[in-house]
Design a protein around this motif. Sequence first.
Motif, short mmCIF file in Angstrom:
data_model
loop_
_atom_site.label_atom_id
_atom_site.label_comp_id
_atom_site.label_asym_id
_atom_site.label_seq_id
_atom_site.Cartn_x
_atom_site.Cartn_y
_atom_site.Cartn_z
N ILE A 109 -3.36 -13.00 5.10
CA ILE A 109 -3.29 -14.45 4.91
C ILE A 109 -4.49 -15.16 5.52
CG2 ILE A 109 -0.79 -14.53 4.62
CD1 ILE A 109 -0.41 -15.26 7.46
N ALA A 110 -5.14 -14.51 6.51
CA ALA A 110 -6.39 -15.08 7.02
C ALA A 110 -7.47 -15.01 5.93
CB ALA A 110 -6.84 -14.33 8.27
N ALA A 111 -7.45 -13.91 5.15
CA ALA A 111 -8.41 -13.78 4.05
C ALA A 111 -8.16 -14.82 2.96
CB ALA A 111 -8.34 -12.37 3.46
N ASP A 112 -6.92 -15.34 2.90
CA ASP A 112 -6.60 -16.41 1.95
C ASP A 112 -7.11 -17.76 2.43
OD1 ASP A 112 -5.36 -14.80 0.11
OD2 ASP A 112 -3.32 -15.19 0.82
N GLY A 113 -7.63 -17.81 3.67
CA GLY A 113 -8.18 -19.06 4.18
C GLY A 113 -7.29 -19.78 5.17
N HIS A 114 -6.17 -19.17 5.56
CA HIS A 114 -5.28 -19.80 6.52
C HIS A 114 -5.64 -19.39 7.95
CE1 HIS A 114 -2.78 -21.03 3.18
NE2 HIS A 114 -2.66 -19.77 2.79
N ALA A 115 -5.41 -20.28 8.89
CA ALA A 115 -5.52 -19.94 10.31
C ALA A 115 -4.18 -19.36 10.74
CB ALA A 115 -5.85 -21.18 11.13
N VAL A 116 -4.21 -18.23 11.46
CA VAL A 116 -2.98 -17.52 11.80
C VAL A 116 -2.89 -17.29 13.31
CG1 VAL A 116 -1.52 -15.52 11.33
CG2 VAL A 116 -3.18 -16.28 9.61
N LEU A 120 11.78 -12.94 2.38
CA LEU A 120 11.16 -11.75 1.81
C LEU A 120 11.65 -10.52 2.57
CD1 LEU A 120 7.39 -12.51 1.08
CD2 LEU A 120 9.07 -11.64 -0.52
N VAL A 121 12.05 -9.49 1.81
CA VAL A 121 12.55 -8.26 2.41
C VAL A 121 11.42 -7.23 2.49
CG1 VAL A 121 14.19 -6.36 2.17
CG2 VAL A 121 14.88 -8.68 1.56
N LYS A 122 11.25 -6.63 3.68
CA LYS A 122 10.26 -5.57 3.86
C LYS A 122 10.74 -4.28 3.21
CE LYS A 122 9.40 -7.40 8.51
NZ LYS A 122 9.52 -7.11 9.95
N PRO A 123 9.83 -3.50 2.66
CA PRO A 123 8.40 -3.80 2.49
C PRO A 123 8.18 -4.75 1.32
CG PRO A 123 8.90 -1.68 1.52
CD PRO A 123 10.18 -2.15 2.15
N PHE A 124 7.23 -5.63 1.46
CA PHE A 124 6.94 -6.58 0.39
C PHE A 124 5.47 -6.51 0.01
CE2 PHE A 124 7.09 -8.73 4.53
CZ PHE A 124 5.76 -9.10 4.68
N ASP A 125 5.17 -6.98 -1.17
CA ASP A 125 3.80 -7.01 -1.66
C ASP A 125 3.06 -8.19 -1.04
OD1 ASP A 125 1.80 -6.02 -3.87
OD2 ASP A 125 1.87 -8.21 -4.05
N LEU A 126 1.88 -7.95 -0.50
CA LEU A 126 1.14 -9.03 0.17
C LEU A 126 0.72 -10.12 -0.81
CD1 LEU A 126 -1.02 -6.90 2.63
CD2 LEU A 126 0.87 -8.43 3.21
N GLY A 127 0.50 -9.74 -2.06
CA GLY A 127 0.19 -10.75 -3.07
C GLY A 127 1.37 -11.68 -3.30
N GLU A 128 2.58 -11.12 -3.30
CA GLU A 128 3.77 -11.97 -3.44
C GLU A 128 3.92 -12.88 -2.22
OE1 GLU A 128 8.62 -11.77 -4.10
OE2 GLU A 128 7.49 -9.91 -3.83
N LEU A 129 3.62 -12.37 -1.03
CA LEU A 129 3.67 -13.22 0.17
C LEU A 129 2.73 -14.40 0.03
CD1 LEU A 129 4.54 -13.83 3.08
CD2 LEU A 129 2.73 -12.28 3.85
N SER A 130 1.52 -14.16 -0.45
CA SER A 130 0.57 -15.26 -0.67
C SER A 130 1.15 -16.31 -1.60
CB SER A 130 -0.75 -14.73 -1.24
OG SER A 130 -1.44 -13.95 -0.30
#
Length: 219
Positions: free
Chosen positions: A20-27, A99-109
């Motif tokens: 999510i940092a790569a998406d431009g968010h501060a984490v 979201l239930v683990k394991p989840f796709d990081l693209g879906e999280l975005s």
Amino acid sequence: MRILLVEDDRRIGGAVRDHIAADGHAVDWAETLEQARAFAKVASYGLVLLDLQLPDGQGVGHLRDMRARADRTPVIILTARDQITDRIAGLNAGADDYLVKPFDLGELSARIHAVGRRAGAIGPDLAVKIGPVELLAAERIAKLNGATVELTAREWAVLDALTSRPGAIVSKSTIEDALYEFGAEIESNAVEVYVSRLRKKLGPEAIATLRGLGYRLAT
């Protein structure tokens, strides 16, 4: 957008933070509820990503406490518990998504963008037009006179902060909060640097500076 990640699994937490940092968010990443409470006392968040099972307590209880304090920060629960009763309990406690683990990081975005958009922390999905400039935030597409312009994740973070308040003045400190997490070294002119880069790519009139107040998208 500034996001608080509350997750004690270092492998999962590291992967989520980096993505999510790569998406431009501060984490800001808290591994316990105590850390999460400490972060929340000194920073304002657009979204919380909350694990349910933490070393010092239950995420659902923490969420209930947030809502009891009238803290309306959007919350997405991230958990390995896949029972429907757990989902219902989380949503009833005030979660905005699950979201239930394991989840796709693209879906999280996608979930982060959808929840942030509904809460007003991210600009709307509709196209924003500023003279010859067209911005489609959901698709991360920017065009100048019809030609696509490549923007970095941090440049999009600045635009998200501006488009979330169309026509309003956004302070420099608000943009800094959207860009940087705890512990990050912030150059005093960082916001000015990103705004300057955006003007070079989108045109000098795209973003207006209001001296001593902040910035806004040109109307």
